[in-house]
Design an enzyme around this catalytic site. Structure first.
Site, PDB file in Angstrom:
ATOM      1  N   ASP A   8     -86.499  -1.425 -50.825  1.00  0.00           N
ATOM      2  CA  ASP A   8     -87.577  -1.879 -51.697  1.00  0.00           C
ATOM      3  C   ASP A   8     -88.744  -0.938 -51.428  1.00  0.00           C
ATOM      4  OD1 ASP A   8     -89.723  -3.064 -52.911  1.00  0.00           O
ATOM      5  OD2 ASP A   8     -89.705  -4.885 -51.694  1.00  0.00           O
ATOM      6  N   LYS A  70     -97.589   4.501 -55.432  1.00  0.00           N
ATOM      7  CA  LYS A  70     -96.506   4.126 -56.355  1.00  0.00           C
ATOM      8  C   LYS A  70     -97.033   4.021 -57.783  1.00  0.00           C
ATOM      9  CE  LYS A  70     -93.177   0.386 -57.056  1.00  0.00           C
ATOM     10  NZ  LYS A  70     -92.555  -0.769 -56.378  1.00  0.00           N
ATOM     11  N   GLU A 147     -86.611  -4.520 -59.738  1.00  0.00           N
ATOM     12  CA  GLU A 147     -86.993  -5.449 -58.658  1.00  0.00           C
ATOM     13  C   GLU A 147     -86.660  -6.919 -58.953  1.00  0.00           C
ATOM     14  OE1 GLU A 147     -91.068  -4.316 -57.932  1.00  0.00           O
ATOM     15  OE2 GLU A 147     -90.427  -2.364 -57.169  1.00  0.00           O
ATOM     16  N   ASP A 170     -92.441 -12.044 -60.405  1.00  0.00           N
ATOM     17  CA  ASP A 170     -92.607 -11.069 -59.321  1.00  0.00           C
ATOM     18  C   ASP A 170     -94.000 -10.441 -59.387  1.00  0.00           C
ATOM     19  OD1 ASP A 170     -92.503  -8.951 -57.569  1.00  0.00           O
ATOM     20  OD2 ASP A 170     -90.696  -8.039 -58.400  1.00  0.00           O
TER      21      ASP A 170
END
Ligand code: AMP
Length: 580
Positions: A8, A70, A147, A170
């Site tokens: 992850d 990211k 994800e 999420d």
């Protein structure tokens, strides 16, 4: 065959896991932690730091560290650290390399293959950038996994015999993803996904920091430009206070004075209620993707059997309350929201390597956005360009291959430009340009010459385009969309070479280095009396490191660790999180 690991690669934290004989398990990092902060730093000696050690350095030398990169994946933004210019792919590469080293220490052998997760809403460029980051770190990315799908897999793995419709909610550090997943007879079918790539817990922290700074008369932007050290400390304190407010009613933030010194700073008390009021407008942005994901799955809220919470930001009571209000039910969070994505990635890794533990599981996913090309339209005698013509509709099950036929609009037109876009707007201007290429060799003649364009979207969510001139039956191009942004093949190869040259800490020295950086930072913030004692402990530890005697090093390190732990306990950790 060497094991494939599940990673992850998070905005704030990253984690690595593997599939044991029975179930997925997290692999600990060099500090014994389950999560590795996605932070990279280069210290004065030019050594690269990743994770908690970089987080420590970031507080005192924000100019030498970077986080949240990211969010720049797939863009051409770069950052300069310690005189080196780094791309987001290289920065992510550092994090991946550190996780790879943790897995290698665990398995006691080289690890070269991984399943890496990305937000479902990551576009083609961002996915390719993630694969490039893997290569830079010496990892072949066997699969890019969404994800929320990973989270559904981690839950589905444990209750594979149940039939139900699950909504995965999420909310991480930097992204919000929502997916509807149908689970039946050992199959996990993602029916739809939606999200936002710039919405997450970090936005809450920044909003909080801005309000706190304002309350002491420092506008955030101005402070960022003129007092970076103060802003860096306030951000770090707000991050801690935000998490504290998930458990308690109030939290105290110390705003340092202009030098960044904590001793003479001001104290600001923030209540949970205040924080909730500040972040409510940001949190409201979750509603549109939720509406869309339900509409695309042709479901109403009542049809959702279970809501799964994923991502650190779902620990906020306000977030849980919003989910409860929206779905009229208690969400489920049995698995640790910080770890569930890595665990799911490990199960997917097991599927790729045909591990016996996951024999019966079947997983299908969808493309979260519409893909198509630019076309012109004729209105009576007028031709207007700039229209988006979808080839693959959003939430189509992947892998998928679709073809559409296009025709030339002018007599004797021998070429056409194919411009590939992603998005939901009728006009290409509001969608994202993924790439373009020219199809040549169309026979001269009247308008209406035909060209077939085929879009193929693979399991990793990566797109390939082919174009064929119908009259000649010749496939003109087998084109992988050339990207407007992102690293070229040559730059990736150069990054791989650079990575090998860069100094990194040997893994077994990470703990020592981390403790030293943390102690150094604490020293600066202590009163004179405590300073003297800590100073002597640091001196002793440094001398022990010089001696290179493992037992002496360990003894002194323990002394330092005890002092820091005691200090944290009596001061509610004013130096930041110690919750590795
Ligand atoms: P992730 O990207 O899933 O690792 O989530 C990281 C985000 O979760 C960061 O913005 C953290 O501040 C946030 N977070 C972690 N723990 C908590 C907590 N207890 N309360 C509020 N936010 C949290």
């Amino acid at each position: 065959m060497d094991p494939i690991i599940g990673i992850d690669l998070g905005t704030t934290n990253s984690a690595v896991a593997y599939l044991s004989e029975q179930e997925p398990e997290i692999i600990l990092n060099a500090l014994g932690g389950r999560l590795t902060p996605s932070i990279v730093g280069i210290d004065e000696a030019g050594v690269v730091l990743v994770g908690a050690a970089a987080r420590e350095l970031q507080v005192v030398r924000p100019d030498r560290c970077v986080s949240l990169f990211k969010r720049w994946m797939g863009s051409d933004r770069t950052v300069t650290l310690g005189g080196r210019t780094l791309t987001p792919e290289e920065l992510s590469g550092f994090v991946l390399r550190s996780l790879k080293a943790d897995a290698e220490a665990f398995f006691q052998k080289p690890i070269t293959r991984a399943v890496v997760t990305v937000p479902a809403y990551f576009n083609d460029q961002q996915r390719k950038a993630t694969i490039a980051a893997g290569r830079i770190a010496g990892l072949t990315v066997e699969r890019i996994l969404n994800e929320p799908t990973a989270a559904a897999i981690a839950y589905g793995f444990q209750g594979a015999d149940e039939n139900k419709i699950v909504l995965v909610f999420d909310l991480g550090g930097g992204t919000f993803d929502v997916s509807v997943v149908e689970q039946f007879d050992g199959t996990l079918e993602v029916r739809s996904s939606a999200g936002e790539t710039s919405l997450g817990g970090e936005d809450f922290t920044r909003t909080m920091a801005a309000r706190v700074l304002e309350s002491v008369g420092l506008p955030f932007e101005r402070a960022e430009a003129t007092l970076p050290l103060v802003v860096s400390r306030v951000l770090q304190q707000c991050e801690r206070a935000k998490c504290q407010l998930s458990r308690e009613a109030t939290a105290t933030i110390r705003v340092p004075d202009g030098t960044g010194d904590l001793v003479n700073g001001k104290e600001v008390i923030v209540t949970r209620e205040q924080l909730e009021k500040w972040v409510a407008p940001i949190l409201a942005r979750i509603e549109q993707p939720i509406r869309r994901v339900l509409a695309d799955a042709r479901l109403t809220r009542e049809k959702i059997d279970e809501v799964i919470l994923v991502g650190g930001a779902t620990r906020m009571p306000l977030v849980v309350q919003r989910v409860r209000d929206l779905f009229g039910r208690e969400p489920r969070g049995r698995l640790n929201p910080d770890e569930v994505v890595a665990l799911g990635a490990a199960v997917q890794a097991g599927l790729v390597e045909r591990n016996a533990a996951v024999n019966d599981l079947v997983v299908t996913d969808v493309s979260p956005f519409t893909l198509g090309i630019e076309v012109s339209k004729e209105f009576q005698s007028e031709t207007k360009s700039g229209y988006f013509d979808p080839v693959i509709d959003r939430n189509t099950v992947i892998p998928v291959s679709r073809m559409k036929r296009y025709t030339t609009m002018q007599p004797n037109q021998t070429s056409i430009m194919v411009k590939i876009y992603q998005g939901e707007s009728r006009r290409v201007g509001e969608n994202l340009l993924l790439g373009e290429f020219e199809v040549q060799g169309i026979p001269a003649g009247p308008r209406g010459q035909e060209v077939d364009v085929r879009f193929t979207y693979d399991l990793n969510g990566i797109l390939e385009i082919e174009a064929t001139v119908v009259a000649t039956k010749k496939m003109i191009s087998h084109v992988i969309a050339r990207h407007a942004k992102g690293l070229s093949e040559a730059s990736i190869r150069k990054a791989v070479r650079d990575m090998e040259k860069l100094k990194a800490h040997p893994r077994d020295e990470t703990r020592n280095h981390y403790i030293l950086t943390r102690a150094d930072r604490l020293y600066k913030e202590l009163s004179a009396e405590h300073r003297r004692f800590l100073g002597s402990l640091i001196d002793g530890f440094e001398a022990a490191l010089e001696s290179r005697e493992p037992e002496t090093i360990e003894r002194y390190r323990e002394g330092l660790e005890d002092f820091i732990a005691e200090f944290d306990a009596s001061n509610d950790d004013p130096t930041g999180n110690s919750d590795e």
